[in-house]
Design a protein around this motif. Sequence first.
Motif, PDB file in Angstrom:
ATOM      1  N   MET A 166       0.857  -1.189   0.000  1.00 40.71           N
ATOM      2  CA  MET A 166       0.000   0.000   0.000  1.00 40.71           C
ATOM      3  C   MET A 166       0.890   1.235   0.000  1.00 40.71           C
ATOM      4  O   MET A 166       2.044   1.167   0.410  1.00 40.71           O
ATOM      5  CB  MET A 166      -0.885   0.038   1.256  1.00 40.71           C
ATOM      6  N   ASP A 167       0.330   2.370  -0.405  1.00 45.23           N
ATOM      7  CA  ASP A 167       1.101   3.605  -0.313  1.00 45.23           C
ATOM      8  C   ASP A 167       1.147   4.078   1.141  1.00 45.23           C
ATOM      9  O   ASP A 167       0.477   3.518   2.013  1.00 45.23           O
ATOM     10  CB  ASP A 167       0.525   4.679  -1.241  1.00 45.23           C
ATOM     11  N   LEU A 211      -3.333   4.951   7.398  1.00 43.33           N
ATOM     12  CA  LEU A 211      -4.774   4.795   7.599  1.00 43.33           C
ATOM     13  C   LEU A 211      -5.099   3.393   8.118  1.00 43.33           C
ATOM     14  O   LEU A 211      -5.934   3.227   9.007  1.00 43.33           O
ATOM     15  CB  LEU A 211      -5.535   5.077   6.299  1.00 43.33           C
ATOM     16  N   GLY A 212      -4.435   2.374   7.587  1.00 48.71           N
ATOM     17  CA  GLY A 212      -4.645   1.004   8.061  1.00 48.71           C
ATOM     18  C   GLY A 212      -4.298   0.857   9.529  1.00 48.71           C
ATOM     19  O   GLY A 212      -5.020   0.207  10.291  1.00 48.71           O
ATOM     20  N   THR A 261     -10.819  -3.595   4.186  1.00 48.00           N
ATOM     21  CA  THR A 261     -10.199  -3.801   2.870  1.00 48.00           C
ATOM     22  C   THR A 261     -10.844  -2.909   1.816  1.00 48.00           C
ATOM     23  O   THR A 261     -10.170  -2.457   0.892  1.00 48.00           O
ATOM     24  CB  THR A 261     -10.281  -5.281   2.440  1.00 48.00           C
ATOM     25  N   GLY A 262     -12.140  -2.624   1.980  1.00 50.37           N
ATOM     26  CA  GLY A 262     -12.814  -1.714   1.054  1.00 50.37           C
ATOM     27  C   GLY A 262     -12.304  -0.295   1.195  1.00 50.37           C
ATOM     28  O   GLY A 262     -12.049   0.397   0.202  1.00 50.37           O
ATOM     29  N   ILE A 263     -12.128   0.165   2.423  1.00 49.27           N
ATOM     30  CA  ILE A 263     -11.611   1.515   2.655  1.00 49.27           C
ATOM     31  C   ILE A 263     -10.180   1.640   2.147  1.00 49.27           C
ATOM     32  O   ILE A 263      -9.812   2.634   1.516  1.00 49.27           O
ATOM     33  CB  ILE A 263     -11.678   1.870   4.157  1.00 49.27           C
ATOM     34  N   LEU A 264      -9.366   0.604   2.403  1.00 49.79           N
ATOM     35  CA  LEU A 264      -7.953   0.649   2.018  1.00 49.79           C
ATOM     36  C   LEU A 264      -7.711   0.218   0.575  1.00 49.79           C
ATOM     37  O   LEU A 264      -6.592   0.289   0.087  1.00 49.79           O
ATOM     38  CB  LEU A 264      -7.132  -0.222   2.976  1.00 49.79           C
ATOM     39  N   LEU A 288      -5.376  -7.215   4.323  1.00 54.52           N
ATOM     40  CA  LEU A 288      -4.348  -6.427   5.001  1.00 54.52           C
ATOM     41  C   LEU A 288      -3.041  -7.216   5.043  1.00 54.52           C
ATOM     42  O   LEU A 288      -3.055  -8.442   5.102  1.00 54.52           O
ATOM     43  CB  LEU A 288      -4.775  -6.108   6.433  1.00 54.52           C
ATOM     44  N   PRO A 289      -1.911  -6.508   5.043  1.00 56.13           N
ATOM     45  CA  PRO A 289      -0.640  -7.222   5.193  1.00 56.13           C
ATOM     46  C   PRO A 289      -0.541  -7.862   6.576  1.00 56.13           C
ATOM     47  O   PRO A 289      -1.258  -7.478   7.498  1.00 56.13           O
ATOM     48  CB  PRO A 289       0.416  -6.126   5.024  1.00 56.13           C
TER      49      PRO A 289
END
Length: 143
Positions: free
Chosen positions: A24-25, A31-32, A56-59, A64-65
Amino acid sequence: MLEKLDFQALVEQTVTAKRIPRVMDLYRFVLGIVLSLYIGFAAEPMRFIARDPILTGILKVTKLPVQSTFWRFLNALHLNVARQILTLMRTLRERVWAAANVKLEIVTLDTDTTVHTLYGQQMGGRKSYQPEEQRQSEATSRC
């Protein structure tokens, strides 16, 4: 709430990191972490929310990692990032207070500690500031 506080722009302007995770950036990574803490998953149990459809929808990821990816990311951050995160928190707090129309002149920090009652002579236990109360609890524990 985070959208109204313009969290994404604030993170992108404030936090700089040389190590950007491939999963992810930087913004979505921060945010996560924030969302995971918000819903109460701070440590190992993160694997239980790895495929949560809301997160997962928001991110915008399929899952998730793993927890160790978050730890490696945080450990790789330079000391200046800690200052940046404090700036981020201060700015968010100011925005929340402004949105709620809170104008504080004085802030009191409550530094009370949590007391765990110990019975007997357990390692690390100390007498309280109220020895009478401690003797009473010891007497009740013998009954």
